[in-house]
Design an enzyme around this catalytic site. Structure first.
Site, PDB file in Angstrom:
ATOM      1  N   ASN A  28      -1.033   1.302   6.017  1.00  0.00           N
ATOM      2  CA  ASN A  28      -0.173   0.360   5.293  1.00  0.00           C
ATOM      3  C   ASN A  28       0.440  -0.541   6.355  1.00  0.00           C
ATOM      4  O   ASN A  28       1.005  -0.064   7.330  1.00  0.00           O
ATOM      5  CB  ASN A  28       0.918   1.122   4.527  1.00  0.00           C
ATOM      6  CG  ASN A  28       1.940   0.163   3.889  1.00  0.00           C
ATOM      7  OD1 ASN A  28       1.654  -1.025   3.725  1.00  0.00           O
ATOM      8  ND2 ASN A  28       3.108   0.676   3.553  1.00  0.00           N
ATOM      9  N   GLY A  29       0.310  -1.842   6.185  1.00  0.00           N
ATOM     10  CA  GLY A  29       0.872  -2.782   7.157  1.00  0.00           C
ATOM     11  C   GLY A  29      -0.143  -3.881   7.433  1.00  0.00           C
ATOM     12  O   GLY A  29      -1.126  -4.023   6.720  1.00  0.00           O
ATOM     13  N   ARG A  57       4.276   1.137  -6.053  1.00  0.00           N
ATOM     14  CA  ARG A  57       4.334   0.229  -4.892  1.00  0.00           C
ATOM     15  C   ARG A  57       3.406  -0.961  -5.070  1.00  0.00           C
ATOM     16  O   ARG A  57       3.452  -1.914  -4.313  1.00  0.00           O
ATOM     17  CB  ARG A  57       3.977   0.993  -3.612  1.00  0.00           C
ATOM     18  CG  ARG A  57       4.947   2.120  -3.282  1.00  0.00           C
ATOM     19  CD  ARG A  57       4.431   2.978  -2.136  1.00  0.00           C
ATOM     20  NE  ARG A  57       4.305   2.232  -0.910  1.00  0.00           N
ATOM     21  CZ  ARG A  57       5.328   1.992  -0.078  1.00  0.00           C
ATOM     22  NH1 ARG A  57       6.521   2.429  -0.378  1.00  0.00           N
ATOM     23  NH2 ARG A  57       5.174   1.305   1.028  1.00  0.00           N
ATOM     24  N   CYS A  96       0.833  -1.212   0.000  1.00  0.00           N
ATOM     25  CA  CYS A  96       0.000   0.000   0.000  1.00  0.00           C
ATOM     26  C   CYS A  96       0.862   1.253   0.000  1.00  0.00           C
ATOM     27  O   CYS A  96       2.032   1.240   0.377  1.00  0.00           O
ATOM     28  CB  CYS A  96      -0.869   0.029   1.242  1.00  0.00           C
ATOM     29  SG  CYS A  96      -1.813  -1.465   1.480  1.00  0.00           S
ATOM     30  N   GLU A 100      19.563 -14.113 -11.540  1.00  0.00           N
ATOM     31  CA  GLU A 100      18.991 -12.764 -11.624  1.00  0.00           C
ATOM     32  C   GLU A 100      18.302 -12.567 -12.964  1.00  0.00           C
ATOM     33  O   GLU A 100      17.206 -12.007 -13.040  1.00  0.00           O
ATOM     34  CB  GLU A 100      20.071 -11.714 -11.403  1.00  0.00           C
ATOM     35  CG  GLU A 100      19.650 -10.276 -11.652  1.00  0.00           C
ATOM     36  CD  GLU A 100      18.444  -9.814 -10.840  1.00  0.00           C
ATOM     37  OE1 GLU A 100      18.070 -10.498  -9.865  1.00  0.00           O
ATOM     38  OE2 GLU A 100      17.869  -8.766 -11.198  1.00  0.00           O
ATOM     39  N   HIS A 152      21.888 -33.245 -14.265  1.00  0.00           N
ATOM     40  CA  HIS A 152      21.365 -33.951 -13.088  1.00  0.00           C
ATOM     41  C   HIS A 152      19.855 -33.886 -13.036  1.00  0.00           C
ATOM     42  O   HIS A 152      19.271 -33.876 -11.949  1.00  0.00           O
ATOM     43  CB  HIS A 152      21.985 -33.365 -11.815  1.00  0.00           C
ATOM     44  CG  HIS A 152      23.466 -33.547 -11.748  1.00  0.00           C
ATOM     45  ND1 HIS A 152      24.056 -34.769 -11.498  1.00  0.00           N
ATOM     46  CD2 HIS A 152      24.479 -32.685 -11.967  1.00  0.00           C
ATOM     47  CE1 HIS A 152      25.366 -34.640 -11.522  1.00  0.00           C
ATOM     48  NE2 HIS A 152      25.652 -33.386 -11.812  1.00  0.00           N
ATOM     49  N   GLU A 175       9.448 -11.991 -13.938  1.00  0.00           N
ATOM     50  CA  GLU A 175       8.700 -10.921 -13.262  1.00  0.00           C
ATOM     51  C   GLU A 175       7.895 -10.086 -14.224  1.00  0.00           C
ATOM     52  O   GLU A 175       6.808  -9.615 -13.903  1.00  0.00           O
ATOM     53  CB  GLU A 175       9.686  -9.971 -12.589  1.00  0.00           C
ATOM     54  CG  GLU A 175      10.192 -10.370 -11.257  1.00  0.00           C
ATOM     55  CD  GLU A 175      10.934  -9.220 -10.621  1.00  0.00           C
ATOM     56  OE1 GLU A 175      10.377  -8.606  -9.712  1.00  0.00           O
ATOM     57  OE2 GLU A 175      12.055  -8.930 -11.059  1.00  0.00           O
ATOM     58  N   TRP A 225      -2.989  -2.532  -1.559  1.00  0.00           N
ATOM     59  CA  TRP A 225      -2.544  -3.830  -2.115  1.00  0.00           C
ATOM     60  C   TRP A 225      -3.146  -4.855  -1.186  1.00  0.00           C
ATOM     61  O   TRP A 225      -2.721  -5.005  -0.041  1.00  0.00           O
ATOM     62  CB  TRP A 225      -1.015  -3.885  -2.102  1.00  0.00           C
ATOM     63  CG  TRP A 225      -0.394  -4.988  -2.872  1.00  0.00           C
ATOM     64  CD1 TRP A 225      -0.273  -5.096  -4.238  1.00  0.00           C
ATOM     65  CD2 TRP A 225       0.229  -6.163  -2.348  1.00  0.00           C
ATOM     66  NE1 TRP A 225       0.391  -6.242  -4.579  1.00  0.00           N
ATOM     67  CE2 TRP A 225       0.715  -6.932  -3.438  1.00  0.00           C
ATOM     68  CE3 TRP A 225       0.436  -6.651  -1.057  1.00  0.00           C
ATOM     69  CZ2 TRP A 225       1.390  -8.138  -3.286  1.00  0.00           C
ATOM     70  CZ3 TRP A 225       1.115  -7.854  -0.886  1.00  0.00           C
ATOM     71  CH2 TRP A 225       1.565  -8.597  -2.000  1.00  0.00           C
ATOM     72  N   LYS A 243      14.297 -11.543 -13.691  1.00  0.00           N
ATOM     73  CA  LYS A 243      13.889 -10.392 -14.526  1.00  0.00           C
ATOM     74  C   LYS A 243      12.868 -10.830 -15.570  1.00  0.00           C
ATOM     75  O   LYS A 243      11.829 -10.217 -15.750  1.00  0.00           O
ATOM     76  CB  LYS A 243      15.120  -9.774 -15.203  1.00  0.00           C
ATOM     77  CG  LYS A 243      16.044  -9.014 -14.293  1.00  0.00           C
ATOM     78  CD  LYS A 243      15.505  -7.720 -13.769  1.00  0.00           C
ATOM     79  CE  LYS A 243      14.812  -7.673 -12.487  1.00  0.00           C
ATOM     80  NZ  LYS A 243      15.291  -8.048 -11.229  1.00  0.00           N
ATOM     81  N   LYS A 291       6.693  -3.158  -5.228  1.00  0.00           N
ATOM     82  CA  LYS A 291       8.083  -2.691  -5.255  1.00  0.00           C
ATOM     83  C   LYS A 291       8.801  -3.041  -3.963  1.00  0.00           C
ATOM     84  O   LYS A 291       9.958  -3.414  -3.958  1.00  0.00           O
ATOM     85  CB  LYS A 291       8.137  -1.177  -5.452  1.00  0.00           C
ATOM     86  CG  LYS A 291       9.556  -0.613  -5.504  1.00  0.00           C
ATOM     87  CD  LYS A 291      10.347  -1.213  -6.630  1.00  0.00           C
ATOM     88  CE  LYS A 291      11.775  -0.740  -6.683  1.00  0.00           C
ATOM     89  NZ  LYS A 291      12.589  -1.452  -7.690  1.00  0.00           N
TER      90      LYS A 291
END
Ligand code: AGP
Length: 589
Positions: free
Chosen positions: A99-100, A27, A2, A468, A491, A475, A73, A472, A584
């Site tokens: 927010n939380g 965010r 949020c 990484e 393997h 996402e 969110w 990318k 974010k």
């Protein structure tokens, strides 16, 4: 996660709230709302994007000079209009955005319902205005009731609260980010600086348990733990609002990829005294832990290879969310190096908190100064990357890798040599982010855009790069990308290779022979081989040339993949800045 913003002062508040919400969109959210206090509360909220809600409800058409706003969110309660913030009490005289996560909200809600309170939604947040209302019924004023309500909350919060009969905003934080803005027209409070950066660069970072009361021309801060009024430093940021705007770029992601020419250089501009102290802490430690999440974890992994190879140092690299399984052998001699762009990642903050309970020292590498992580660390180094608005970490990653590389050079007494090598990268990064290279990578994106699966392999430093790179691509393009250490494919995963399966291979001088033999294993089973390599090779079906810069290869080799991921998203009609389901800063565990 949020986003919240509030303002009280002489200016018309609706446009400030609307633009503030727009700057907090990165965010991640699924609904939004504003409330303006002017002869009562005027609330407009709905599900959807800020622009869509504005189209429907005209968020700018509310007169008044104080108000609060929120992008939600969803955590507790579905994505519905009733669950969108702001929330109010029964008599609609108290309003709150948050927010939380209020971990004990169910018990609080049960007691409030028993006391006759009526709830409209299913969120944890909605208990806060009703709690304030219930306490005020017992004769206490708004400020004291809000403070008392906060003391009964378990979990994390950054809240803004207003009472329609008083001209003030109460701002409070515990475990979620909140920063105050001081301007000559009034006062702001927001989750992040970009929300009000165009109005003021004068800021006040709040500590956990701080409760601030904002009026038109003053603010005061009370700390619940110290149980007294406290003075918080009036600081300033040297960010320019243009850094928090797209400018000529279509998306923040491409802008921030392009900024790496400069941001890598800024990452190595460190206060030498602070850096030397950090290096001394590493030398004195018995056991060093590199801790991060997601992309920041990959930077930690890269550093562990360099520290082993260059400094003959063994460090423990731990995913922040896994740290509780490793903390048992922490001692007061241990050193935890926490790496985080936002400085608000709950898993990282939890790891740091547990390290401190063991008496370990904590040093952090952070981009957002004033974030929770910078405030709980014994020392920190700034990434100096400026605001990173895109949900994906791009420039912050290469800044982390560059700074960790500088630290490795400094550890071996080669600071000047290291700084020179990292400075040299300017030209290479400038070329890699040029239009001609982007055009070449677009050809590859067009070949891969319809693929469902994509594999990536590398060895040593290039294994961390492959991890990484996979993140990318996943996402932002939603293509399933999986990274492996080159030696691992045989393997098991080789069973997945079919004709045309794309496999990106990261090659460097030091592992060329081995990784190319792994690539041949994939090729011989029909794989389509994409070489990220200083030299071309006959096994490559597509080659992207990168310079050989040895220990700095992780910086140059990730950039083509950042661009590839971006172009895949654009080709697929996706929003590279706001990928689905992601935020974010992951401020919840
Ligand atoms: C990176 O592209 C992702 N957005 C995510 O993995 C991110 O790196 C992770 O959440 C850690 O964030 P931090 O660096 O702010 O702690």
């Amino acid at each position: 996660m949020c986003g919240i913003i509030g303002y009280i002062g002489s200016k018309n508040v609706a446009p400030l709230l609307f633009n503030g919400l727009k700057r907090l969109e990165y965010r991640g959210y699924d609904s939004a709302g504003v409330v303006v206090s002017q002869d009562g509360f005027h609330i407009k909220k709905d599900i959807g994007k800020v622009d869509e809600i504005n189209q429907k409800l005209n968020l700018l058409d509310i007169s008044g000079t104080s108000g609060i706003a929120h992008t939600r969110w969803a955590t507790h309660g579905g994505v519905t209009k009733d669950n969108a913030h702001p929330h109010m009490d029964c008599e609609e005289k108290i309003t709150v955005v948050h927010n939380g996560i209020i971990e004990n909200y169910q018990e609080l809600k049960r007691n409030l319902v028993t006391a006759g309170h009526r709830f409209k939604g299913q969120t944890d947040t909605e208990v806060i205005p009703h709690l304030i209302e219930e306490i005020m019924k017992r004769g206490r004023n708004f400020s004291d009731s809000t403070t008392a309500a906060l003391k009964s909350l378990e979990g994390s919060y950054a809240i803004l609260a207003m009472n329609k009969n008083e001209r003030k905003i109460i701002a409070a934080r515990k475990g979620s980010p909140l920063v105050l803005g001081v301007s000559d027209t009034g006062h702001f409070a927001a989750s992040d600086i970009p929300a009000f950066l165009e109005h003021t660069k004068t800021i006040v970072y709040m500590n956990d348990y701080d409760v601030a009361e904002l009026t038109d021309n003053s603010f005061r801060v009370f700390n619940l733990l110290e149980n007294r009024e406290v003075q918080r430093k009036i600081d300033s940021v040297d960010w320019d609002i243009k850094q928090a705007e797209r400018g000529d770029f279509q998306h923040f992601m491409l802008k921030e990829i392009s900024e790496q020419v400069e941001t890598i250089q800024k990452a190595i501009q460190q206060d030498k005294k602070i850096l030397d102290d950090v290096i001394q802490s590493i030398r004195n430690a018995h056991g060093v832990f590199l801790v991060g999440s997601g992309t920041s974890y990959h930077a930690c992994l890269e550093a562990s290879y360099v520290l082993s190879k260059v400094n003959r140092m063994h460090v423990n690299v731990v995913l922040a969310s896994e740290f509780p399984n490793y903390e048992h052998f922490l001692t007061s001699k241990s050193l935890v190096i926490a790496v985080s762009q936002s400085g608000e990642t709950a898993d990282v903050l939890e790891a740091v908190k547990s390290a401190k309970t063991k008496g370990s020292k904590v040093i952090s590498l952070v981009n957002v100064i004033g974030s929770s992580l910078t405030r709980t660390s014994d020392a920190f180094l700034s990434l100096n990357a400026g605001p990173e608005i895109c949900v994906l970490a791009t420039k912050s990653y290469t800044s982390q890798v560059a700074l960790l590389s500088l630290m490795s050079y400094a550890l071996s007494g080669k600071y000047d040599e290291g700084k020179k090598k990292l400075t040299y990268l300017w030209n290479e990064v400038y070329h890699l982010t040029s239009l001609s290279v982007r055009e070449k990578i677009k050809e590859l994106a067009e070949k891969l855009q319809d693929k469902d699966h994509l594999f990536l392999i590398g060895r040593g430093l290039q294994y961390a790069t492959a991890l990484e790179a996979a993140l990318k691509i996943k996402e932002v393009s939603y293509i399933h990308a999986e990274a492996f250490a080159g030696g691992e494919l045989k393997h098991g995963t080789m069973a997945l290779i079919e004709k045309g399966t794309p496999c990106i291979v990261f090659v460097s001088e030091e592992n060329e022979k081995e990784i190319l033999s792994n690539a041949i294993e994939v090729k011989s089973r029909g794989g389509y081989i994409i070489g990220i390599s200083p030299k071309n090779n006959e096994i490559f079906d597509f080659w992207i040339k990168v310079p050989e810069v040895h220990n700095e290869n992780p910086i140059v080799q990730i950039i083509p993949i950042q661009i590839l991921a971006y172009q895949l998203a654009v080709l697929k009609g996706l929003d590279p800045d706001r990928p689905r389901n992601l935020a974010k800063s992951v401020t919840v565990k």
